[in-house]
Design an enzyme around this catalytic site. Sequence first.
Site, PDB file in Angstrom:
ATOM      1  N   ASN A 179     -13.836  66.111   0.700  1.00 43.42           N
ATOM      2  CA  ASN A 179     -12.742  65.514  -0.064  1.00 43.42           C
ATOM      3  C   ASN A 179     -11.917  66.601  -0.750  1.00 43.42           C
ATOM      4  OD1 ASN A 179     -11.130  64.119  -1.901  1.00 43.42           O
ATOM      5  ND2 ASN A 179     -12.765  62.802  -2.622  1.00 43.42           N
ATOM      6  N   TYR A 215     -19.216  52.653   4.580  1.00 43.43           N
ATOM      7  CA  TYR A 215     -18.741  53.687   5.499  1.00 43.43           C
ATOM      8  C   TYR A 215     -18.161  53.048   6.761  1.00 43.43           C
ATOM      9  CZ  TYR A 215     -20.980  57.264   2.666  1.00 43.43           C
ATOM     10  OH  TYR A 215     -21.324  58.101   1.636  1.00 43.43           O
ATOM     11  N   CYS A 245     -14.068  58.872  -3.576  1.00 49.77           N
ATOM     12  CA  CYS A 245     -15.116  58.781  -2.563  1.00 49.77           C
ATOM     13  C   CYS A 245     -16.398  58.162  -3.109  1.00 49.77           C
ATOM     14  CB  CYS A 245     -15.380  60.134  -1.930  1.00 49.77           C
ATOM     15  SG  CYS A 245     -15.849  61.425  -3.070  1.00 49.77           S
ATOM     16  N   HIS A 246     -16.551  58.113  -4.420  1.00 52.76           N
ATOM     17  CA  HIS A 246     -17.748  57.490  -5.004  1.00 52.76           C
ATOM     18  C   HIS A 246     -17.772  55.987  -4.738  1.00 52.76           C
ATOM     19  CE1 HIS A 246     -14.705  56.971  -8.149  1.00 52.76           C
ATOM     20  NE2 HIS A 246     -15.426  55.929  -8.567  1.00 52.76           N
ATOM     21  N   GLU A 266     -19.499  52.846 -14.543  1.00 48.10           N
ATOM     22  CA  GLU A 266     -18.381  52.963 -15.488  1.00 48.10           C
ATOM     23  C   GLU A 266     -17.223  52.047 -15.118  1.00 48.10           C
ATOM     24  OE1 GLU A 266     -16.931  57.003 -15.786  1.00 48.10           O
ATOM     25  OE2 GLU A 266     -17.648  57.122 -17.833  1.00 48.10           O
TER      26      GLU A 266
END
Length: 129
Positions: A52, A29, A60-61, A88
Amino acid sequence: MGQRTEKGLFSRRVYEVVRRIPKGKVATYGQVAALAGAPRNARFVGYALHSNPEPGVIPCHRVVFRDGSLAPGFAFGGPERQWFLLEEEGVVFISPKGMPELSESGKVKDSNAGASGLRVDLARCQWDA
């Protein structure tokens, strides 16, 4: 310029920065705030990402706390979803330690508000913007 307009401009800068984080990398952040031109506004990065407007487009992840922990309030499915999306993409995690981290002086380091559990291995996966 009004406060509402300034917030909108900051949010747009945050979204531009976050769009550039490559797949398989994360940014903190604070890092996003600095790249958006407001280094002391990490908390406001979280507010912007919580709103978002394009969750599938603005990743944003890929934004985590300074210790690599995940956002307990991840707006798009909670920390479990954030973990899944990052895993992933090949982001590497480290197991939590049973003991709190100590500073060089031996005092317990300030902790973040991040979700407990796995943390991103920032040494390997932090975006070098």
